[in-house]
Structure formats: structure tokens, C-alpha cells
Design a protein around this motif. Structure first.
Motif, PDB file in Angstrom:
ATOM      1  N   CYS A   1      13.040  18.233  -0.396  1.00  0.00           N
ATOM      2  CA  CYS A   1      13.166  16.995   0.348  1.00  0.00           C
ATOM      3  C   CYS A   1      13.286  15.799  -0.591  1.00  0.00           C
ATOM      4  CB  CYS A   1      11.971  16.815   1.278  1.00  0.00           C
ATOM      5  SG  CYS A   1      10.399  16.600   0.432  1.00  0.00           S
ATOM      6  N   ASP A   2      13.502  14.646  -0.013  1.00  0.00           N
ATOM      7  CA  ASP A   2      13.611  13.397  -0.741  1.00  0.00           C
ATOM      8  C   ASP A   2      12.223  12.772  -0.914  1.00  0.00           C
ATOM      9  OD1 ASP A   2      15.567  11.328  -1.751  1.00  0.00           O
ATOM     10  OD2 ASP A   2      14.397  10.114  -0.334  1.00  0.00           O
ATOM     11  N   ILE A   3      12.101  11.899  -1.874  1.00  0.00           N
ATOM     12  CA  ILE A   3      10.827  11.227  -2.128  1.00  0.00           C
ATOM     13  C   ILE A   3      10.327  10.475  -0.894  1.00  0.00           C
ATOM     14  CG2 ILE A   3      11.848   9.127  -3.068  1.00  0.00           C
ATOM     15  CD1 ILE A   3       9.601   9.128  -5.156  1.00  0.00           C
ATOM     16  N   THR A   4      11.247   9.973  -0.087  1.00  0.00           N
ATOM     17  CA  THR A   4      10.854   9.238   1.125  1.00  0.00           C
ATOM     18  C   THR A   4      10.260  10.150   2.197  1.00  0.00           C
ATOM     19  OG1 THR A   4      13.094   9.366   2.008  1.00  0.00           O
ATOM     20  CG2 THR A   4      12.521   7.379   0.765  1.00  0.00           C
ATOM     21  N   ASP A   5      10.394  11.458   2.010  1.00  0.00           N
ATOM     22  CA  ASP A   5       9.752  12.418   2.916  1.00  0.00           C
ATOM     23  C   ASP A   5       8.323  12.710   2.491  1.00  0.00           C
ATOM     24  OD1 ASP A   5      12.061  12.765   4.502  1.00  0.00           O
ATOM     25  OD2 ASP A   5      12.862  14.190   3.048  1.00  0.00           O
ATOM     26  N   ILE A   6       7.906  12.128   1.367  1.00  0.00           N
ATOM     27  CA  ILE A   6       6.568  12.366   0.819  1.00  0.00           C
ATOM     28  C   ILE A   6       5.736  11.087   0.816  1.00  0.00           C
ATOM     29  CG2 ILE A   6       5.261  13.116  -1.221  1.00  0.00           C
ATOM     30  CD1 ILE A   6       6.876  15.391  -0.170  1.00  0.00           C
ATOM     31  N   ILE A   7       6.351   9.990   0.423  1.00  0.00           N
ATOM     32  CA  ILE A   7       5.608   8.771   0.135  1.00  0.00           C
ATOM     33  C   ILE A   7       6.284   7.563   0.773  1.00  0.00           C
ATOM     34  CG2 ILE A   7       6.829   8.343  -2.025  1.00  0.00           C
ATOM     35  CD1 ILE A   7       4.135   7.565  -3.256  1.00  0.00           C
TER      36      ILE A   7
ATOM     37  N   MET B   1       0.845  -1.186   0.000  1.00  0.00           N
ATOM     38  CA  MET B   1       0.000   0.000   0.000  1.00  0.00           C
ATOM     39  C   MET B   1       0.888   1.245   0.000  1.00  0.00           C
ATOM     40  SD  MET B   1      -2.719   1.118   2.855  1.00  0.00           S
ATOM     41  CE  MET B   1      -3.650   2.570   2.633  1.00  0.00           C
ATOM     42  N   ILE B   2       0.521   2.188  -0.806  1.00  0.00           N
ATOM     43  CA  ILE B   2       1.233   3.461  -0.851  1.00  0.00           C
ATOM     44  C   ILE B   2       0.510   4.449   0.058  1.00  0.00           C
ATOM     45  CG2 ILE B   2       1.820   5.436  -2.302  1.00  0.00           C
ATOM     46  CD1 ILE B   2       2.278   3.449  -4.572  1.00  0.00           C
ATOM     47  N   THR B   3       1.277   5.123   0.877  1.00  0.00           N
ATOM     48  CA  THR B   3       0.704   6.094   1.809  1.00  0.00           C
ATOM     49  C   THR B   3       1.518   7.385   1.776  1.00  0.00           C
ATOM     50  OG1 THR B   3       0.094   6.514   4.105  1.00  0.00           O
ATOM     51  CG2 THR B   3       2.004   5.118   3.740  1.00  0.00           C
ATOM     52  N   TYR B   4       0.857   8.468   2.084  1.00  0.00           N
ATOM     53  CA  TYR B   4       1.504   9.786   2.123  1.00  0.00           C
ATOM     54  C   TYR B   4       1.726  10.255   3.552  1.00  0.00           C
ATOM     55  CZ  TYR B   4       0.191   9.603  -2.740  1.00  0.00           C
ATOM     56  OH  TYR B   4       0.046   9.195  -4.054  1.00  0.00           O
ATOM     57  N   GLU B   5       1.750   9.335   4.492  1.00  0.00           N
ATOM     58  CA  GLU B   5       2.004   9.693   5.895  1.00  0.00           C
ATOM     59  C   GLU B   5       3.296  10.497   6.067  1.00  0.00           C
ATOM     60  OE1 GLU B   5       1.723   6.420   8.676  1.00  0.00           O
ATOM     61  OE2 GLU B   5       0.047   5.599   7.527  1.00  0.00           O
ATOM     62  N   PRO B   6       4.380  10.126   5.368  1.00  0.00           N
ATOM     63  CA  PRO B   6       5.611  10.916   5.523  1.00  0.00           C
ATOM     64  C   PRO B   6       5.436  12.379   5.107  1.00  0.00           C
ATOM     65  CG  PRO B   6       6.118   8.817   4.507  1.00  0.00           C
ATOM     66  CD  PRO B   6       4.613   8.938   4.540  1.00  0.00           C
ATOM     67  N   PHE B   7       4.562  12.637   4.138  1.00  0.00           N
ATOM     68  CA  PHE B   7       4.299  14.007   3.696  1.00  0.00           C
ATOM     69  C   PHE B   7       3.756  14.834   4.855  1.00  0.00           C
ATOM     70  CE2 PHE B   7       1.018  16.956   1.981  1.00  0.00           C
ATOM     71  CZ  PHE B   7       1.855  17.846   1.342  1.00  0.00           C
ATOM     72  N   TRP B   8       2.769  14.280   5.558  1.00  0.00           N
ATOM     73  CA  TRP B   8       2.152  15.008   6.674  1.00  0.00           C
ATOM     74  C   TRP B   8       3.132  15.179   7.831  1.00  0.00           C
ATOM     75  CZ3 TRP B   8      -1.692  17.452   4.797  1.00  0.00           C
ATOM     76  CH2 TRP B   8      -2.432  16.904   3.764  1.00  0.00           C
ATOM     77  N   GLU B   9       3.970  14.178   8.037  1.00  0.00           N
ATOM     78  CA  GLU B   9       4.993  14.282   9.084  1.00  0.00           C
ATOM     79  C   GLU B   9       6.028  15.358   8.729  1.00  0.00           C
ATOM     80  OE1 GLU B   9       6.564  10.321   9.515  1.00  0.00           O
ATOM     81  OE2 GLU B   9       4.592   9.528  10.065  1.00  0.00           O
ATOM     82  N   THR B  10       6.404  15.415   7.457  1.00  0.00           N
ATOM     83  CA  THR B  10       7.353  16.423   6.987  1.00  0.00           C
ATOM     84  C   THR B  10       6.784  17.825   7.193  1.00  0.00           C
ATOM     85  OG1 THR B  10       8.309  14.912   5.366  1.00  0.00           O
ATOM     86  CG2 THR B  10       8.636  17.268   4.974  1.00  0.00           C
ATOM     87  N   LEU B  11       5.515  18.000   6.844  1.00  0.00           N
ATOM     88  CA  LEU B  11       4.872  19.300   7.043  1.00  0.00           C
ATOM     89  C   LEU B  11       4.864  19.679   8.516  1.00  0.00           C
ATOM     90  CD1 LEU B  11       1.754  19.139   4.682  1.00  0.00           C
ATOM     91  CD2 LEU B  11       3.970  20.229   4.247  1.00  0.00           C
TER      92      LEU B  11
END
Length: 66
Positions: free
Chosen positions: A55-61, A1-11
């Protein structure tokens, strides 16, 4: 599953609100809704988010097996 949790954490780490994303970065409410509900986004959008946030892609997805 792909999630954008790292995006919200980065913000959160950078103290960037969704209001700021809309007003200062010109992110649409529809795009934020897609991210919030883990819906598909294009690679172009992913690239733009990485450039915007410097940021890096891992900070988004994140991908994980269910």
C-alpha cells in the motif's frame, strides 16, 4: 498531529486482524501498541508496513494540524 488511523482502516478493509499481523507478518505486540497509541515509529518500520500491505504511505499514516 500524526495518526495511524489509516493503518487500522486499511487492516479492516482487508480483513487483517492483529493476530494475523503477529503470526503471519511477524509484527511485534510492542509495535502494534505504538501504532495503537500514535507513538513514533521509524521510517524503516513505515517502509516495511507499506511493503507488507502493498500500500501507499497514506494508507498507514495521516498528518493533521491540531
Amino acid at each position: 498531529m500524526i495518526t495511524y488511523e489509516p493503518f487500522w482502516e486499511t487492516l479492516k478493509k482487508r480483513n487483517i486482524t492483529t493476530y494475523k499481523l503477529i503470526k503471519d507478518f511477524n509484527i511485534s505486540r510492542g509495535m502494534l501498541d505504538n501504532l495503537k497509541h500514535n507513538r513514533s515509529i521509524t521510517m524503516t518500520t513505515l517502509n516495511e508496513l507499506c511493503k507488507m500491505l502493498d500500500c501507499d504511505i497514506t494508507d498507514i499514516i495521516k498528518y493533521s494540524k491540531e
